[in-house]
Design a protein around this motif. Structure first.
Motif, PDB file in Angstrom:
ATOM      1  N   ALA A 103      -3.985  -0.573  -5.431  1.00 41.05           N
ATOM      2  CA  ALA A 103      -4.057  -0.356  -6.880  1.00 41.05           C
ATOM      3  C   ALA A 103      -2.708   0.009  -7.495  1.00 41.05           C
ATOM      4  CB  ALA A 103      -5.081   0.726  -7.187  1.00 41.05           C
ATOM      5  N   GLU A 142      -8.854  -7.554  -8.591  1.00 40.03           N
ATOM      6  CA  GLU A 142      -9.564  -6.377  -9.106  1.00 40.03           C
ATOM      7  C   GLU A 142      -8.602  -5.332  -9.655  1.00 40.03           C
ATOM      8  OE1 GLU A 142     -12.406  -4.607  -6.447  1.00 40.03           O
ATOM      9  OE2 GLU A 142     -13.047  -6.562  -5.682  1.00 40.03           O
ATOM     10  N   THR A 143      -7.385  -5.338  -9.152  1.00 38.30           N
ATOM     11  CA  THR A 143      -6.379  -4.378  -9.625  1.00 38.30           C
ATOM     12  C   THR A 143      -5.539  -4.946 -10.761  1.00 38.30           C
ATOM     13  OG1 THR A 143      -4.602  -5.073  -8.118  1.00 38.30           O
ATOM     14  CG2 THR A 143      -6.224  -3.516  -7.259  1.00 38.30           C
ATOM     15  N   LYS A 148       0.823  -1.216   0.000  1.00 38.19           N
ATOM     16  CA  LYS A 148       0.000   0.000   0.000  1.00 38.19           C
ATOM     17  C   LYS A 148       0.853   1.260   0.000  1.00 38.19           C
ATOM     18  CE  LYS A 148      -3.307   2.276   3.169  1.00 38.19           C
ATOM     19  NZ  LYS A 148      -4.112   2.051   4.404  1.00 38.19           N
ATOM     20  N   SER A 202      -7.863  -0.824   4.048  1.00 40.15           N
ATOM     21  CA  SER A 202      -8.572   0.160   3.227  1.00 40.15           C
ATOM     22  C   SER A 202      -8.560   1.560   3.824  1.00 40.15           C
ATOM     23  CB  SER A 202     -10.027  -0.281   3.027  1.00 40.15           C
ATOM     24  OG  SER A 202     -10.728  -0.282   4.262  1.00 40.15           O
ATOM     25  N   PHE A 237      -8.606   4.876   1.870  1.00 40.08           N
ATOM     26  CA  PHE A 237      -8.968   4.541   0.504  1.00 40.08           C
ATOM     27  C   PHE A 237     -10.427   4.081   0.465  1.00 40.08           C
ATOM     28  CE2 PHE A 237      -4.415   4.261   0.654  1.00 40.08           C
ATOM     29  CZ  PHE A 237      -3.988   4.696  -0.591  1.00 40.08           C
ATOM     30  N   GLU A 238     -10.954   3.905  -0.709  1.00 41.16           N
ATOM     31  CA  GLU A 238     -12.353   3.501  -0.843  1.00 41.16           C
ATOM     32  C   GLU A 238     -12.549   2.016  -0.612  1.00 41.16           C
ATOM     33  OE1 GLU A 238     -13.929   4.810  -4.534  1.00 41.16           O
ATOM     34  OE2 GLU A 238     -13.731   6.951  -4.066  1.00 41.16           O
ATOM     35  N   SER A 239     -11.491   1.220  -0.816  1.00 45.11           N
ATOM     36  CA  SER A 239     -11.613  -0.230  -0.692  1.00 45.11           C
ATOM     37  C   SER A 239     -10.231  -0.835  -0.574  1.00 45.11           C
ATOM     38  CB  SER A 239     -12.319  -0.818  -1.925  1.00 45.11           C
ATOM     39  OG  SER A 239     -11.520  -0.619  -3.090  1.00 45.11           O
ATOM     40  N   ASP A 240     -10.173  -2.133  -0.278  1.00 47.21           N
ATOM     41  CA  ASP A 240      -8.892  -2.833  -0.253  1.00 47.21           C
ATOM     42  C   ASP A 240      -8.229  -2.794  -1.624  1.00 47.21           C
ATOM     43  OD1 ASP A 240      -9.325  -3.471   2.400  1.00 47.21           O
ATOM     44  OD2 ASP A 240     -10.067  -5.492   1.974  1.00 47.21           O
ATOM     45  N   ALA A 241      -9.023  -2.978  -2.665  1.00 46.81           N
ATOM     46  CA  ALA A 241      -8.474  -2.942  -4.025  1.00 46.81           C
ATOM     47  C   ALA A 241      -7.883  -1.572  -4.328  1.00 46.81           C
ATOM     48  CB  ALA A 241      -9.554  -3.304  -5.038  1.00 46.81           C
ATOM     49  N   ASP A 242      -8.571  -0.534  -3.917  1.00 50.51           N
ATOM     50  CA  ASP A 242      -8.075   0.819  -4.143  1.00 50.51           C
ATOM     51  C   ASP A 242      -6.758   1.047  -3.403  1.00 50.51           C
ATOM     52  OD1 ASP A 242      -8.249   3.427  -5.205  1.00 50.51           O
ATOM     53  OD2 ASP A 242      -9.141   4.178  -3.353  1.00 50.51           O
ATOM     54  N   ALA A 243      -6.655   0.487  -2.188  1.00 46.74           N
ATOM     55  CA  ALA A 243      -5.434   0.658  -1.394  1.00 46.74           C
ATOM     56  C   ALA A 243      -4.234   0.006  -2.056  1.00 46.74           C
ATOM     57  CB  ALA A 243      -5.639   0.073   0.004  1.00 46.74           C
TER      58      ALA A 243
END
Length: 413
Positions: free
Chosen positions: A316, A347-348, A157, A305, A308-314
């Motif tokens: 990315a 997702e990333t 992250k 997260s 960030f908006e989500s775990d994926a966003d963190a």
């Protein structure tokens, strides 16, 4: 294998809470030789030390001695003939790095509860600072189990350009409510011990690195022992406890380590009680109660997260490879939680495998089952996701409801 064991100051350090210490010291060990692109950072679990393999400054018999010796070393999964391994004792601990039991240079006394609250983000930033001191700009991999796996995620992250491979083992993006509750009870066992004294129990300036004093300071040993027992039970599965202890009474030679109620003299002192009492008694000899409070708080607080908006966003910005490993009998960090982490990485568009180990041992399987952990880890470090032993068991989720027999709870009816 060349081994170095050192303590270094990284100077003034500002913690995430906004407080600073003027001189943060970090105990670390390195194994092998650095060649420019072969550094592997190993992140220890809650009460571990920098001493990850079988040579270094801690004495044999200490539970933090060579805690991953079956995994790290010449010819082992993290091969110190190939990789330059670094392990750092995290701030807030009591194995050489600055923490509550270490001396505050401004007062000459232990910091105690005046040491700043620590977070997993603080651990990561302190490790980055140490690597800068060692001249290591980037890492081949970051590997860690349990809360050490959270430390791994924070590297992905915070420093996605500084690491090629992430290996969180028996970890999750955050703790669930059941584990939060048990950790809260464990902390209360310490803070309600009369000898805790608000965290001011060191007794003077003659404290050693574990907080023990030579001038009569009385530590909250019973509270810390109870906290450790709660934690220890969290690391087993029901099946492994049944297999190891059953309902057997302890041997006649076993002596109760703690007081019992009058009626207890009529009933058997069970093998499982004796085991927990013995290990708790050994634990209080090596660990500091305030550090236990600090480190469990850091683990409880961690949320991938956050910000960030989500775990994926963190995650990315991370564009390397990841191997997520979990164990079917682990209800502390479940296979479902690991799969959710792996899905966030997918997702990333990160290349990721979720390797599920069929084991009923429990959370500590990552420490005691090297034959299950070593092959996929070794192959992943060497060959990435093309390694022969690396498997992505995501398909199991859709084929069987038994993918994650999670929360095989201690509290089942």
């Amino acid at each position: 294998m060349s081994v170095e064991s050192e303590t270094v100051s990284i100077g003034e350090f500002e913690f995430q809470c906004g407080e600073t210490v003027a001189d943060l010291e970090l105990a670390y060990e390195t194994y092998g030789d650095f060649s420019g692109d072969n550094a592997v950072l190993v992140c220890h679990a809650l009460t571990g030390s920098a001493h990850v393999s079988s040579r270094g400054r801690f004495e044999e018999g200490d539970q933090a001695y060579a805690w991953w010796d079956d995994i790290v070393g010449p010819g082992k999964a993290i091969d110190t003939k190939e990789y330059f391994v670094v392990c750092v004792n995290v701030p807030g601990s009591c194995y050489g790095s600055s923490g509550p039991s270490s001396t505050n240079p401004e007062t000459g006394e232990p910091y105690g509860p005046e040491f700043p609250p620590v977070t997993v983000a603080d651990w990561t930033e302190a490790q980055r600072r140490l690597l800068d001191e060692l001249g290591i700009p980037a890492l081949h991999a970051v590997v860690g189990g349990s809360v050490g796996g959270m430390n791994v995620l924070e590297w992905g992250k915070r420093h996605p350009d500084h690491v090629e491979k992430l290996v969180p083992v028996a970890a999750a993006p955050r703790l669930d409510p059941q584990c939060l509750a048990l950790n809260g009870i464990a902390r209360r066992a310490i803070t309600t011990d009369d000898d805790w004294n608000g965290g001011h129990y060191y007794g003077g300036s003659d404290s050693d690195e574990n907080g023990a004093t030579s001038d009569g300071g009385t530590h909250p040993d019973e509270g810390l022992a109870l906290a450790r027992q709660i934690g220890h039970v969290m690391y087993f599965s029901k099946a492994s406890m049944e297999r190891r202890f059953g309902r057997r009474a302890a041997t006649r030679e076993a002596e109760r380590a703690f007081p019992t109620d009058p009626a207890g003299r009529f009933f058997p002192y069970r093998d499982v009680e004796s085991y927990l009492d013995y290990n708790a008694s050994k634990f209080v000899e090596r660990f500091d109660a305030n550090s236990y409070l600090y480190l469990t708080r850091a683990m409880d607080n961690y949320d991938l997260s956050s910000g960030f908006e989500s775990d994926a966003d963190a995650l990315a910005a991370f564009d390397g490879e990841a191997l997520v490993m979990s164990f079917t009998g682990d209800w502390h960090f479940t296979t479902q939680q690991s799969e959710a982490l792996a899905e966030a990485l997918r997702e990333t568009d990160t290349d990721v495998a979720h390797h599920v180990v069929d084991s009923d041992y429990g959370h500590d399987a990552f420490l005691v089952e090297p034959d299950n952990v070593g092959p996929p880890l070794s192959d992943f470090l060497e060959e990435g996701l093309d390694g022969n032993a690396v498997s992505d068991t995501k398909a199991v989720e859709s084929e069987s409801s038994d993918f994650a027999p999670v929360h095989n709870s201690l509290f089942s009816r």
